[in-house]
Design a protein around this motif. Structure first.
Motif, PDB file in Angstrom:
ATOM      1  N   LYS A 120       0.839  -1.194   0.000  1.00  0.00           N
ATOM      2  CA  LYS A 120       0.000   0.000   0.000  1.00  0.00           C
ATOM      3  C   LYS A 120       0.875   1.245   0.000  1.00  0.00           C
ATOM      4  O   LYS A 120       2.015   1.226   0.482  1.00  0.00           O
ATOM      5  CB  LYS A 120      -0.935   0.011   1.203  1.00  0.00           C
ATOM      6  CG  LYS A 120      -0.281   0.330   2.547  1.00  0.00           C
ATOM      7  CD  LYS A 120      -1.348   0.580   3.599  1.00  0.00           C
ATOM      8  CE  LYS A 120      -0.719   0.896   4.958  1.00  0.00           C
ATOM      9  NZ  LYS A 120      -0.043   2.204   5.023  1.00  0.00           N
ATOM     10  N   VAL A 121       0.321   2.316  -0.530  1.00  0.00           N
ATOM     11  CA  VAL A 121       0.993   3.609  -0.496  1.00  0.00           C
ATOM     12  C   VAL A 121       0.801   4.203   0.899  1.00  0.00           C
ATOM     13  O   VAL A 121      -0.320   4.243   1.421  1.00  0.00           O
ATOM     14  CB  VAL A 121       0.416   4.564  -1.562  1.00  0.00           C
ATOM     15  CG1 VAL A 121       1.124   5.916  -1.509  1.00  0.00           C
ATOM     16  CG2 VAL A 121       0.531   3.940  -2.948  1.00  0.00           C
ATOM     17  N   ASP A 122       1.899   4.650   1.492  1.00  0.00           N
ATOM     18  CA  ASP A 122       1.835   5.205   2.837  1.00  0.00           C
ATOM     19  C   ASP A 122       1.242   6.613   2.838  1.00  0.00           C
ATOM     20  O   ASP A 122       1.083   7.234   1.786  1.00  0.00           O
ATOM     21  CB  ASP A 122       3.244   5.249   3.442  1.00  0.00           C
ATOM     22  CG  ASP A 122       3.774   3.854   3.720  1.00  0.00           C
ATOM     23  OD1 ASP A 122       2.970   2.969   4.086  1.00  0.00           O
ATOM     24  OD2 ASP A 122       4.984   3.651   3.542  1.00  0.00           O
ATOM     25  N   ASP A 123       0.964   7.096   4.036  1.00  0.00           N
ATOM     26  CA  ASP A 123       0.368   8.431   4.170  1.00  0.00           C
ATOM     27  C   ASP A 123       1.283   9.524   3.630  1.00  0.00           C
ATOM     28  O   ASP A 123       0.812  10.597   3.245  1.00  0.00           O
ATOM     29  CB  ASP A 123       0.042   8.712   5.645  1.00  0.00           C
ATOM     30  CG  ASP A 123      -1.114   7.854   6.141  1.00  0.00           C
ATOM     31  OD1 ASP A 123      -1.871   7.341   5.291  1.00  0.00           O
ATOM     32  OD2 ASP A 123      -1.257   7.690   7.362  1.00  0.00           O
ATOM     33  N   ASP A 124       2.578   9.253   3.591  1.00  0.00           N
ATOM     34  CA  ASP A 124       3.499  10.264   3.038  1.00  0.00           C
ATOM     35  C   ASP A 124       3.433  10.332   1.516  1.00  0.00           C
ATOM     36  O   ASP A 124       4.083  11.182   0.901  1.00  0.00           O
ATOM     37  CB  ASP A 124       4.940   9.992   3.494  1.00  0.00           C
ATOM     38  CG  ASP A 124       5.497   8.691   2.912  1.00  0.00           C
ATOM     39  OD1 ASP A 124       4.832   8.050   2.065  1.00  0.00           O
ATOM     40  OD2 ASP A 124       6.613   8.305   3.308  1.00  0.00           O
ATOM     41  N   LYS A 125       2.652   9.436   0.907  1.00  0.00           N
ATOM     42  CA  LYS A 125       2.405   9.381  -0.548  1.00  0.00           C
ATOM     43  C   LYS A 125       3.655   9.034  -1.356  1.00  0.00           C
ATOM     44  O   LYS A 125       3.658   9.166  -2.574  1.00  0.00           O
ATOM     45  CB  LYS A 125       1.827  10.713  -1.070  1.00  0.00           C
ATOM     46  CG  LYS A 125       0.585  11.183  -0.348  1.00  0.00           C
ATOM     47  CD  LYS A 125       0.246  12.614  -0.736  1.00  0.00           C
ATOM     48  CE  LYS A 125      -0.765  13.221   0.217  1.00  0.00           C
ATOM     49  NZ  LYS A 125      -0.930  14.669   0.016  1.00  0.00           N
ATOM     50  N   GLN A 126       4.704   8.623  -0.684  1.00  0.00           N
ATOM     51  CA  GLN A 126       5.968   8.397  -1.380  1.00  0.00           C
ATOM     52  C   GLN A 126       6.528   7.000  -1.177  1.00  0.00           C
ATOM     53  O   GLN A 126       7.352   6.554  -1.958  1.00  0.00           O
ATOM     54  CB  GLN A 126       7.026   9.389  -0.882  1.00  0.00           C
ATOM     55  CG  GLN A 126       6.716  10.826  -1.176  1.00  0.00           C
ATOM     56  CD  GLN A 126       7.805  11.752  -0.661  1.00  0.00           C
ATOM     57  OE1 GLN A 126       8.956  11.617  -1.024  1.00  0.00           O
ATOM     58  NE2 GLN A 126       7.423  12.673   0.204  1.00  0.00           N
ATOM     59  N   THR A 127       6.132   6.360  -0.104  1.00  0.00           N
ATOM     60  CA  THR A 127       6.715   5.055   0.208  1.00  0.00           C
ATOM     61  C   THR A 127       5.632   3.988   0.202  1.00  0.00           C
ATOM     62  O   THR A 127       4.438   4.267   0.281  1.00  0.00           O
ATOM     63  CB  THR A 127       7.429   5.079   1.569  1.00  0.00           C
ATOM     64  OG1 THR A 127       6.525   5.567   2.561  1.00  0.00           O
ATOM     65  CG2 THR A 127       8.663   5.965   1.519  1.00  0.00           C
TER      66      THR A 127
END
Lengths: 130, 130
Positions: B106-113
């Motif tokens: 899944k894409v993390d809340d930071d939208k980058q990892t």
């Protein structure tokens, strides 16, 4: 933009990757549409599904006309980072034909004909105008 | 071949349409791959998922190497007949990386990892050889 880190748009055709929207409540596959990097970034930033319309050649904020928006709770990518899966809370009908999902027809045993296997939720004429 | 009646391959890029495999038991989206008309026809005829490999430029009978075949119980098409949904009984792991589904990150809340959110079922080295 950061989205190219999570998805590899260089693997797409014309920079577009398939994106699947799945109802987080019951697991139904609602629809498939296309995303470019900008659409994925907008989806991540806005929290609602934004696709790229190949016919209009522009971003498509799902539900702008119909009100049938998709609130995104999770974004997943596949092993090759060239397909995107959105877990969404679907408001109304995902399909422009008024069905809950776009996959409202199954292939019959004769392999040649299609049967509708879902109930129509709304009349498209009421949503998109006659 | 009959499959062009149920799906419109003229709408695909190079005659290929996206096909989504969904676990009929729990609704999980297992993977997305591509089908040409021949692949869809083979899927309908054989009852197991057959895709088209863009890298090998040939039909890909899913599970031929790994044994992780997909028994197809239902084939659906979307409103535009340019996307295919397979309801399948997945044997083993759908993903060549050994996860049950290809969407194991899944894409993390930071939208980058990305974070792995599934357990690995099998070691790919055991399935595909070292």
């Amino acid at each position: 933009m950061n989205s190219n880190i999570v998805a590899d748009f260089s693997r797409g055709v014309d920079g577009l990757l398939p994106a699947i929207a799945q109802d987080e409540a019951n697991g139904e596959v609602l629809m498939m549409a296309w995303m470019n990097e900008e659409a994925l970034q907008a989806t991540l930033d806005e929290g609602y599904a934004v696709y790229y319309s190949r016919s209009r050649k522009s971003l498509w904020r799902k539900g702008d006309t119909s009100g049938h928006r998709q609130k995104v709770s999770q974004v997943r990518v596949d092993c090759d980072q060239d397909c995107i899966l959105l877990k969404v809370n679907q408001i109304g009908a995902a399909c422009h034909e008024g069905y809950r999902t776009c996959f409202f027809r199954k292939v019959d045993d004769d392999k040649q004909t299609l049967t509708i296997v879902e109930e129509r939720l709304v009349d498209p004429n009421d949503v998109y105008g006659k």
